[in-house]
Design a protein around this motif. Structure first.
Motif, PDB file in Angstrom:
ATOM      1  N   LEU A 222       0.829  -1.201   0.000  1.00  0.00           N
ATOM      2  CA  LEU A 222       0.000   0.000   0.000  1.00  0.00           C
ATOM      3  C   LEU A 222       0.866   1.256   0.000  1.00  0.00           C
ATOM      4  CD1 LEU A 222      -2.610  -1.218   2.634  1.00  0.00           C
ATOM      5  CD2 LEU A 222      -2.787  -1.310   0.131  1.00  0.00           C
ATOM      6  N   LEU A 223       0.252   2.393  -0.300  1.00  0.00           N
ATOM      7  CA  LEU A 223       1.023   3.628  -0.430  1.00  0.00           C
ATOM      8  C   LEU A 223       1.571   4.127   0.897  1.00  0.00           C
ATOM      9  CD1 LEU A 223      -1.021   5.715  -3.035  1.00  0.00           C
ATOM     10  CD2 LEU A 223       1.022   4.316  -3.403  1.00  0.00           C
ATOM     11  N   ASP A 224       0.840   3.888   1.987  1.00  0.00           N
ATOM     12  CA  ASP A 224       1.236   4.495   3.263  1.00  0.00           C
ATOM     13  C   ASP A 224       1.714   3.495   4.315  1.00  0.00           C
ATOM     14  OD1 ASP A 224      -1.247   3.346   3.546  1.00  0.00           O
ATOM     15  OD2 ASP A 224      -2.034   4.901   4.864  1.00  0.00           O
ATOM     16  N   MET A 225       1.585   2.200   4.063  1.00  0.00           N
ATOM     17  CA  MET A 225       2.012   1.216   5.050  1.00  0.00           C
ATOM     18  C   MET A 225       2.111  -0.153   4.403  1.00  0.00           C
ATOM     19  SD  MET A 225      -1.583   1.024   7.216  1.00  0.00           S
ATOM     20  CE  MET A 225      -0.855   0.181   8.590  1.00  0.00           C
ATOM     21  N   ASP A 226       2.832  -1.045   5.077  1.00  0.00           N
ATOM     22  CA  ASP A 226       2.950  -2.406   4.579  1.00  0.00           C
ATOM     23  C   ASP A 226       1.696  -3.200   4.931  1.00  0.00           C
ATOM     24  OD1 ASP A 226       5.130  -4.438   3.476  1.00  0.00           O
ATOM     25  OD2 ASP A 226       3.991  -5.461   5.043  1.00  0.00           O
ATOM     26  N   GLY A 227       1.235  -4.019   4.001  1.00  0.00           N
ATOM     27  CA  GLY A 227       0.028  -4.786   4.231  1.00  0.00           C
ATOM     28  C   GLY A 227       0.121  -5.753   5.395  1.00  0.00           C
ATOM     29  N   GLN A 228       1.315  -6.247   5.681  1.00  0.00           N
ATOM     30  CA  GLN A 228       1.481  -7.136   6.834  1.00  0.00           C
ATOM     31  C   GLN A 228       1.176  -6.384   8.135  1.00  0.00           C
ATOM     32  OE1 GLN A 228       1.770 -10.216   6.402  1.00  0.00           O
ATOM     33  NE2 GLN A 228       3.258 -10.805   4.843  1.00  0.00           N
ATOM     34  N   ASP A 229       1.652  -5.152   8.227  1.00  0.00           N
ATOM     35  CA  ASP A 229       1.355  -4.337   9.409  1.00  0.00           C
ATOM     36  C   ASP A 229      -0.136  -4.011   9.481  1.00  0.00           C
ATOM     37  OD1 ASP A 229       4.054  -4.295  10.110  1.00  0.00           O
ATOM     38  OD2 ASP A 229       4.439  -2.498   8.920  1.00  0.00           O
ATOM     39  N   TRP A 230      -0.737  -3.768   8.321  1.00  0.00           N
ATOM     40  CA  TRP A 230      -2.172  -3.494   8.284  1.00  0.00           C
ATOM     41  C   TRP A 230      -2.955  -4.680   8.823  1.00  0.00           C
ATOM     42  CZ3 TRP A 230      -6.851  -5.129   6.530  1.00  0.00           C
ATOM     43  CH2 TRP A 230      -7.874  -4.188   6.424  1.00  0.00           C
TER      44      TRP A 230
ATOM     45  N   VAL B  96      -5.554 -11.860   0.670  1.00  0.00           N
ATOM     46  CA  VAL B  96      -4.382 -11.094   0.242  1.00  0.00           C
ATOM     47  C   VAL B  96      -4.129 -11.345  -1.242  1.00  0.00           C
ATOM     48  CG1 VAL B  96      -1.884 -10.871   0.459  1.00  0.00           C
ATOM     49  CG2 VAL B  96      -3.296 -11.041   2.510  1.00  0.00           C
ATOM     50  N   LEU B  97      -3.949 -10.254  -1.986  1.00  0.00           N
ATOM     51  CA  LEU B  97      -3.570 -10.307  -3.402  1.00  0.00           C
ATOM     52  C   LEU B  97      -2.199  -9.645  -3.518  1.00  0.00           C
ATOM     53  CD1 LEU B  97      -6.918  -9.016  -4.974  1.00  0.00           C
ATOM     54  CD2 LEU B  97      -6.300 -11.376  -4.443  1.00  0.00           C
ATOM     55  N   SER B  98      -1.161 -10.414  -3.831  1.00  0.00           N
ATOM     56  CA  SER B  98       0.174  -9.831  -3.775  1.00  0.00           C
ATOM     57  C   SER B  98       1.104 -10.453  -4.813  1.00  0.00           C
ATOM     58  CB  SER B  98       0.768 -10.018  -2.381  1.00  0.00           C
ATOM     59  OG  SER B  98       2.070  -9.469  -2.313  1.00  0.00           O
ATOM     60  N   ALA B  99       2.041  -9.625  -5.299  1.00  0.00           N
ATOM     61  CA  ALA B  99       3.089 -10.116  -6.190  1.00  0.00           C
ATOM     62  C   ALA B  99       4.220 -10.762  -5.407  1.00  0.00           C
ATOM     63  CB  ALA B  99       3.631  -8.963  -7.033  1.00  0.00           C
ATOM     64  N   ARG B 100       4.195 -10.608  -4.091  1.00  0.00           N
ATOM     65  CA  ARG B 100       5.207 -11.249  -3.255  1.00  0.00           C
ATOM     66  C   ARG B 100       4.875 -12.745  -3.164  1.00  0.00           C
ATOM     67  NH1 ARG B 100       5.059  -7.132   1.939  1.00  0.00           N
ATOM     68  NH2 ARG B 100       5.027  -5.161   0.750  1.00  0.00           N
ATOM     69  N   ASP B 101       5.661 -13.555  -3.868  1.00  0.00           N
ATOM     70  CA  ASP B 101       5.307 -14.963  -3.987  1.00  0.00           C
ATOM     71  C   ASP B 101       6.180 -15.893  -3.151  1.00  0.00           C
ATOM     72  OD1 ASP B 101       7.616 -14.654  -5.402  1.00  0.00           O
ATOM     73  OD2 ASP B 101       6.885 -15.540  -7.268  1.00  0.00           O
ATOM     74  N   GLY B 102       7.020 -15.338  -2.284  1.00  0.00           N
ATOM     75  CA  GLY B 102       7.875 -16.176  -1.450  1.00  0.00           C
ATOM     76  C   GLY B 102       7.075 -16.902  -0.381  1.00  0.00           C
TER      77      GLY B 102
ATOM     78  N   ALA C 127       1.761 -13.683   6.177  1.00  0.00           N
ATOM     79  CA  ALA C 127       0.431 -13.097   5.987  1.00  0.00           C
ATOM     80  C   ALA C 127      -0.643 -13.956   6.648  1.00  0.00           C
ATOM     81  CB  ALA C 127       0.134 -12.922   4.506  1.00  0.00           C
ATOM     82  N   LEU C 128      -0.556 -15.260   6.491  1.00  0.00           N
ATOM     83  CA  LEU C 128      -1.536 -16.154   7.099  1.00  0.00           C
ATOM     84  C   LEU C 128      -1.427 -16.120   8.617  1.00  0.00           C
ATOM     85  CD1 LEU C 128      -1.216 -19.116   4.592  1.00  0.00           C
ATOM     86  CD2 LEU C 128      -3.138 -17.538   4.788  1.00  0.00           C
TER      87      LEU C 128
END
Length: 222
Positions: A55-63, A77-83, A90-91
């Motif tokens: 996100l523009l103002d914070m990391d989604g994990q923190d959100w 979660v919809l993310s390009a981070r595929d690791g 996230a889970l």
């Protein structure tokens, strides 16, 4: 109509999701900042959140971590981070599912249907006297009237519901809602509980549900 909140900072993907999901019969709100998402969730009822981790103002994990302090609404979660570590984190942080970008329209719609179906099968509604709270949809009612609470007010009320008939100390509430750095600042809790009484109690000066344990904390009772 089923309402979905989309937190996504990519305009092309926003446009794709809007076209796809509105055509599928969903009502949408879209924003690219986590704080804006929190504001919408405090003002409206939703059935599902689609969350981008960048996100523009914070990391989604923190959100996610902050969101799970006060809501059990399902999050995809919809993310390009595929690791693998990113997915597991996230889970662990409270996501219900993780879909790696790019994804097909059919797979997204199927994941959404599964989460909505599961969410509708389980009722998380809690009741204390005339007060009802639905952690799934972030709804609070007194009788038939829906009550609008701030994020902190809602978090305190949910914590009290989860510990009904148990005394919660000021520091226990502070630690859970604000964080360890706010311990020994009971005035934070007192102000928010006073605001809750104004919104929930028929007679805030003589509360029926939100009781004070002098010099200790608060207790929610029927």
């Amino acid at each position: 109509m089923t309402k979905i909140l989309i937190l996504e900072d990519s305009p092309p993907l926003q446009s794709f999701l809007k076209t796809l999901l509105q055509a599928s019969g969903y009502e949408l709100s879209i924003c690219d900042k986590g704080l804006d998402g929190f504001a919408l969730l405090s003002e409206q009822s939703y059935d599902l959140v689609l969350l981008d981790l960048g996100l523009l103002d914070m990391d989604g994990q923190d959100w996610l971590l902050e969101f799970r302090q006060w809501s059990q609404l399902p999050v995809l979660v919809l993310s390009a981070r595929d690791g693998e570590i990113e997915k597991v984190t996230a889970l662990d942080n409270g996501a219900n599912d993780f879909l790696t970008k790019p994804f097909s329209a059919n797979e997204l719609l199927a994941r959404i249907r599964v989460l909505l179906r599961t969410n509708n099968q389980v009722s998380f509604a809690l009741q204390c006297g005339d007060i009802y709270i639905d952690p799934n949809k972030h709804i609070v009612r007194v009788g038939d009237n829906e009550i609008k609470l701030t994020k902190k007010e809602y978090a305190i009320l949910l914590l009290l519901f989860q510990n009904k008939d148990k005394v919660l100390t000021h520091n226990a509430i502070l630690s859970h809602i604000w964080g360890e750095q706010y311990i020994n600042r009971p005035e934070y809790v007192r102000v928010h509980v006073a605001q809750l009484r104004q919104k929930l109690e028929a007679n805030p000066a003589s509360p029926k549900y939100l009781l004070t344990e002098p010099a200790v904390g608060y207790r929610l009772v029927d």
